[in-house]
Design a protein around this motif. Structure first.
Motif, PDB file in Angstrom:
ATOM      1  N   UNK A  17      -5.702   3.695  -1.679  1.00  0.00           N
ATOM      2  CA  UNK A  17      -6.865   3.244  -2.457  1.00  0.00           C
ATOM      3  C   UNK A  17      -6.499   2.706  -3.844  1.00  0.00           C
ATOM      4  N   UNK A  18      -5.377   3.128  -4.371  1.00  0.00           N
ATOM      5  CA  UNK A  18      -4.967   2.648  -5.692  1.00  0.00           C
ATOM      6  C   UNK A  18      -4.023   1.446  -5.617  1.00  0.00           C
ATOM      7  N   UNK A  19      -3.676   1.026  -4.425  1.00  0.00           N
ATOM      8  CA  UNK A  19      -2.726  -0.089  -4.263  1.00  0.00           C
ATOM      9  C   UNK A  19      -3.367  -1.430  -4.626  1.00  0.00           C
ATOM     10  N   UNK A  20      -2.517  -2.416  -4.855  1.00  0.00           N
ATOM     11  CA  UNK A  20      -2.999  -3.770  -5.134  1.00  0.00           C
ATOM     12  C   UNK A  20      -3.259  -4.464  -3.798  1.00  0.00           C
ATOM     13  N   UNK A  21      -4.525  -4.816  -3.499  1.00  0.00           N
ATOM     14  CA  UNK A  21      -4.856  -5.378  -2.186  1.00  0.00           C
ATOM     15  C   UNK A  21      -4.032  -6.599  -1.789  1.00  0.00           C
ATOM     16  N   UNK A  22      -3.768  -7.491  -2.732  1.00  0.00           N
ATOM     17  CA  UNK A  22      -3.024  -8.721  -2.426  1.00  0.00           C
ATOM     18  C   UNK A  22      -1.602  -8.424  -1.956  1.00  0.00           C
ATOM     19  N   UNK A  23      -1.026  -7.335  -2.435  1.00  0.00           N
ATOM     20  CA  UNK A  23       0.323  -6.941  -2.003  1.00  0.00           C
ATOM     21  C   UNK A  23       0.263  -6.156  -0.693  1.00  0.00           C
ATOM     22  N   UNK A  24      -0.742  -5.335  -0.555  1.00  0.00           N
ATOM     23  CA  UNK A  24      -0.873  -4.488   0.630  1.00  0.00           C
ATOM     24  C   UNK A  24      -1.087  -5.300   1.905  1.00  0.00           C
ATOM     25  N   UNK A  25      -1.812  -6.407   1.789  1.00  0.00           N
ATOM     26  CA  UNK A  25      -2.136  -7.220   2.968  1.00  0.00           C
ATOM     27  C   UNK A  25      -0.890  -7.867   3.587  1.00  0.00           C
ATOM     28  N   UNK A  26       0.201  -7.904   2.845  1.00  0.00           N
ATOM     29  CA  UNK A  26       1.443  -8.517   3.336  1.00  0.00           C
ATOM     30  C   UNK A  26       2.295  -7.539   4.166  1.00  0.00           C
ATOM     31  N   UNK A  28       1.691  -5.970   7.126  1.00  0.00           N
ATOM     32  CA  UNK A  28       1.197  -5.764   8.489  1.00  0.00           C
ATOM     33  C   UNK A  28       2.281  -5.200   9.416  1.00  0.00           C
ATOM     34  N   UNK A  29       3.523  -5.606   9.227  1.00  0.00           N
ATOM     35  CA  UNK A  29       4.613  -5.129  10.100  1.00  0.00           C
ATOM     36  C   UNK A  29       4.819  -3.618   9.978  1.00  0.00           C
ATOM     37  N   UNK A  30       4.508  -3.071   8.811  1.00  0.00           N
ATOM     38  CA  UNK A  30       4.657  -1.627   8.611  1.00  0.00           C
ATOM     39  C   UNK A  30       3.546  -0.836   9.315  1.00  0.00           C
ATOM     40  N   UNK A  31       2.418  -1.528   9.568  1.00  0.00           N
ATOM     41  CA  UNK A  31       1.261  -0.860  10.176  1.00  0.00           C
ATOM     42  C   UNK A  31       0.738  -1.695  11.351  1.00  0.00           C
ATOM     43  N   UNK A  32       1.560  -1.854  12.394  1.00  0.00           N
ATOM     44  CA  UNK A  32       1.213  -2.761  13.500  1.00  0.00           C
ATOM     45  C   UNK A  32      -0.039  -2.344  14.290  1.00  0.00           C
ATOM     46  N   UNK A  35      -5.911  -2.533  11.872  1.00  0.00           N
ATOM     47  CA  UNK A  35      -6.499  -3.825  11.472  1.00  0.00           C
ATOM     48  C   UNK A  35      -6.365  -3.986   9.954  1.00  0.00           C
ATOM     49  N   UNK A  36      -5.144  -4.313   9.520  1.00  0.00           N
ATOM     50  CA  UNK A  36      -4.793  -4.244   8.102  1.00  0.00           C
ATOM     51  C   UNK A  36      -5.698  -5.104   7.218  1.00  0.00           C
ATOM     52  N   UNK A  37      -5.981  -6.314   7.671  1.00  0.00           N
ATOM     53  CA  UNK A  37      -6.789  -7.222   6.853  1.00  0.00           C
ATOM     54  C   UNK A  37      -8.155  -6.599   6.538  1.00  0.00           C
TER      55      UNK A  37
END
Length: 395
Positions: A17-26, A28-32, A35-37
């Protein structure tokens, strides 16, 4: 009409919840398997909701995209609206995300949420269940809902969509959806009382005239230093001179101050115009929107600097004035060389009130930077002199 949210989704949201969304959306491979987006969109919305909707943020509410969240009511303004109305039954004809429906419903035994977009209906149904709120969901056009209504309601609330065919902002009732002017006869057929939300930029006098003087009262709601919305309370009977309330509200939606006036009273009052005295007063945004400067001057025993300069002055401090209060330290000619004598660092908070030069151009002319402890008002006095008032902020 079901929306299902898995527990693993909530765990991911809580963990990031404290992460930067623009960085987190990149990532996806870590959380296959997630529904990351969609989850990142939820995190971005929740970050926005933390201050705007703290009670909903504290629950497992599923939020709409961040843009939709920016356009909905805040918890504070929704609670204020709820303080104005009550009864047995009400309907929100433009349910949307459901913020207003939820808080208004707390004052009624029967509550109806009406929305033409199915996805928003699903979202509202899910969230109202999470919040343990008994609100009936109606996936319907507002006019269709009204025509099918079997018994009259105590109150109807609506917030007409204020975007045109090309997504441009619109402010006339007839350009909004639904068209309030066309819908008015049906609204009064189905309810005793009507509350309508409008954009803060709307021309209040024109809005009242468009509704054929069916406006009983107007509320100008200021929260966190900005006018956030206008509220119109409508009456079946024509009202010649509706009361207009400028209201500043707290984080809980309770009024910090309320100033009530009307245009007839404003026209009858005469006030004094004086050169700057010891103190300077700048009305709050809600008071500026209301435009009742003569009644404000009369109530607080102030003088105005000029008929078109909405700044006030006095020799005795009025600490309960609804707006900012300053001590006038000096009057300075509009010249860089003169100003430098008083502000050697040439750094100040500059405001322009009834001054013939755009503020960016004036800053350039004076060589002034933003910030610091000094407050400067570029303004016109009652003798038509153009001046800089150097002030210290008191409130």
């Amino acid at each position: 009409m079901e929306l299902s949210v898995k527990e693993e989704y909530w765990k991911f949201i809580k963990d990031h919840e404290q992460d930067i969304p623009a960085q987190l959306v990149l990532k996806q491979k870590q959380f296959p398997d997630l529904p990351l987006k969609e989850l990142v969109s939820q995190i971005a919305s929740r970050q926005k909701a933390k201050t705007k909707l703290p009670e909903w943020y504290a629950e497992k509410v599923w939020f709409p995209p961040k843009l939709s969240l920016e356009q909905c009511s805040s918890q504070a303004t929704a609670k204020f609206k709820a303080s104005l109305i009550s009864g047995n039954s009400f309907a929100d004809l433009t349910g949307g995300f459901g913020i207003d429906t939820y808080y208004l419903s707390q004052n009624f035994a029967e509550s109806y949420y009406v929305e033409q977009q199915e996805e928003l209906c699903k979202l509202a149904n899910y969230n109202f269940d999470v919040l343990n709120s008994k609100i009936e969901i109606n996936h319907s056009q507002s006019e269709e809902f009204l025509k099918n209504l079997q018994k009259p309601l105590d109150w109807i609330y609506l917030d007409p969509a204020r975007r045109g065919d090309r997504n441009q902002k619109v402010f006339l009732w007839e350009d909004c959806s639904p068209n309030l002017v066309e819908l008015l006869p049906l609204l009064f057929e189905k309810a005793q009382n009507i509350m309508v939300k409008a954009a803060p930029m709307q021309d209040i006098s024109r809005a009242i005239a468009e509704l054929e003087n069916k406006v009983k009262a107007v509320y100008i709601i200021e929260w966190q230093g900005e006018v956030k919305e206008l509220l119109y309370i409508l009456s079946k009977e024509a009202v010649e001179n509706p009361e207009i309330h400028a209201v500043q509200i707290s984080e809980n939606g309770t009024p910090i101050f309320t100033f009530t006036a009307n245009k007839l009273k404003e026209a009858e009052i005469s006030i004094n115009y004086e050169l700057p005295q010891q103190y300077l007063y700048e009305p709050s945004p809600a008071m500026m929107k209301a435009g009742f400067f003569k009644q404000l001057a009369q109530n607080f025993q102030l003088s105005k600097l000029h008929p078109n300069t909405h700044l006030f002055t006095s020799n005795e401090i009025k600490e309960d004035f609804p707006g900012r209060v300053f001590k006038i330290e000096n009057q300075v000619p509009v010249q860089k060389k003169e100003l430098k004598k008083y502000i050697p660092e040439m750094k100040a908070n500059l405001a322009s009130r009834n001054f013939p030069m755009p503020i960016a151009q004036l800053k350039k002319k004076l060589g002034l930077k933003d910030g610091g402890e000094h407050y400067l008002f570029a303004t016109t006095l009652k003798n038509v002199e153009k001046i800089l008032l150097l002030c210290k902020k008191l409130k």
